[in-house]
Motif scaffolding. Sequence first.
Motif, mmCIF file in Angstrom:
data_model
loop_
_atom_site.group_PDB
_atom_site.id
_atom_site.type_symbol
_atom_site.label_atom_id
_atom_site.label_comp_id
_atom_site.label_asym_id
_atom_site.label_seq_id
_atom_site.Cartn_x
_atom_site.Cartn_y
_atom_site.Cartn_z
ATOM 1 N N HIS A 107 0.832 -1.208 0.000
ATOM 2 C CA HIS A 107 0.000 0.000 0.000
ATOM 3 C C HIS A 107 0.868 1.261 0.000
ATOM 4 N N ARG A 108 2.032 1.213 0.656
ATOM 5 C CA ARG A 108 2.916 2.372 0.676
ATOM 6 C C ARG A 108 3.543 2.583 -0.704
ATOM 7 N N VAL A 119 3.351 8.463 6.759
ATOM 8 C CA VAL A 119 2.861 7.096 6.647
ATOM 9 C C VAL A 119 1.735 7.075 5.623
ATOM 10 N N ALA A 120 1.412 5.866 5.129
ATOM 11 C CA ALA A 120 0.276 5.687 4.219
ATOM 12 C C ALA A 120 -0.946 5.324 5.053
ATOM 13 N N ARG A 121 -1.933 6.211 5.072
ATOM 14 C CA ARG A 121 -3.139 6.008 5.890
ATOM 15 C C ARG A 121 -4.187 5.250 5.078
ATOM 16 N N HIS A 122 -4.804 4.254 5.726
ATOM 17 C CA HIS A 122 -5.910 3.515 5.128
ATOM 18 C C HIS A 122 -7.215 4.209 5.529
ATOM 19 N N MET A 123 -7.894 4.837 4.589
ATOM 20 C CA MET A 123 -9.164 5.485 4.892
ATOM 21 C C MET A 123 -10.284 4.461 5.069
ATOM 22 N N CYS A 124 -10.109 3.240 4.497
ATOM 23 C CA CYS A 124 -11.119 2.179 4.657
ATOM 24 C C CYS A 124 -10.815 1.286 5.845
ATOM 25 N N ARG A 162 -6.178 -0.147 -2.875
ATOM 26 C CA ARG A 162 -6.896 0.751 -3.787
ATOM 27 C C ARG A 162 -6.453 2.188 -3.534
ATOM 28 N N ILE A 163 -6.086 2.902 -4.586
ATOM 29 C CA ILE A 163 -5.486 4.211 -4.414
ATOM 30 C C ILE A 163 -6.473 5.220 -3.849
ATOM 31 N N GLU A 164 -7.800 5.044 -4.124
ATOM 32 C CA GLU A 164 -8.784 5.969 -3.567
ATOM 33 C C GLU A 164 -8.917 5.827 -2.057
ATOM 34 N N HIS A 165 -8.471 4.703 -1.494
ATOM 35 C CA HIS A 165 -8.576 4.468 -0.055
ATOM 36 C C HIS A 165 -7.295 4.799 0.683
ATOM 37 N N LEU A 166 -6.301 5.372 0.010
ATOM 38 C CA LEU A 166 -5.017 5.664 0.624
ATOM 39 C C LEU A 166 -4.763 7.162 0.601
ATOM 40 N N ALA A 167 -4.078 7.624 1.655
ATOM 41 C CA ALA A 167 -3.734 9.044 1.739
ATOM 42 C C ALA A 167 -2.486 9.197 2.594
#
Length: 343
Positions: free
Chosen positions: A24-25, A41-46, A53-58
């Motif tokens: 994911h990172r 860090v790579a945050r999981h919004m889900c 999925r790139i839309e679920h990462l920030a």
Amino acid sequence: MWKGRLDPHGYGVFDVDAKPHRAHRWILEYHLGRKLRGDEVARHMCHTKPCVRIEHLAPGSRADNAQDEIKRGRRRRSVHEDCGHPLTSSAKAKCRQENGVKQPVRFGFTPHERFMLDVDTTSDPNGCHLWIGRKNQAGYGRFGVDGTLKLAHRWALEQKLGRKLGPEEVCRHACDVRACVRQDHLEPGTRLENARDTVERGQHYNAHRTHCKRGHEFNEENTYIAPTHGKRSCRACALIRNPRKGPKPERTHCKHGHELTPENTMIRASTGTRDCRECGRIRTRESQRRKRNKLLAGESPVYTLTHCKNGHEFTEANTYITPASGSRQCLECKRERRRKRKP
């Protein structure tokens, strides 16, 4: 969802230039066109660890990630045991005003609450409760309780039974899904029963093999299944290792060279084996010869039987010794045969 290998915390692992990266990172860095800084860090919004999925990462900081967990209920501050007030200065004062006494402190989640935080109860179409936390190399969930790591499905079954599983017991999956921790899909059993389940359901690592290592096909005639552990083996390979175990060819002659024709063959009623009649006649003549030689030499033969087959005792008056062979005959039986012949 990441289908490749996972690290112990449940995140996907992806090799780039012979170096492992978290999947994911890496996909977030690829989308941003830059590498994340050391404090990012790579945050999981889900909040699904294997999700890439790139839309679920920030991107974000570690503090942002911790706040996300607190907002979603995945991280709890230490609270008072009875009233549930958090351990802050204002909450302590309010708690003392309301209750008047100092309340015991409960730190974090209970084991059951921590367990359910890593369980997905909605995504599986078969009704399985999937473990999304850390896993071992075999794909089973790992759960830390009392300072030790345990198998998640085994711990769930122990909570259902109200006791610990013995060292000879294992947790069997009725749904054949290793990541499932739903208590309705779990049942205790032995290692032998678990191995038989894998063979019957085609889950064994050798179940897909249709030929043995020497190329013999695993068909019905060439396959032997052991009754103790349920493993299959090749009969042709067993004959190569030990030729004596194979089917023996039917004999046409006895060990002395006499042909086993129907006229020269006797079938024993007790064992069903075949005997050579000519060999039997030779053994009888040889026995009679030895007895006759003993009589001629003045030696008395040794007789083991004391009664005949009809129960008459071999006394001196009731015994007749044949001069030619030296065998004994019962005189009382001889008289009975004569009486039966007379009309």
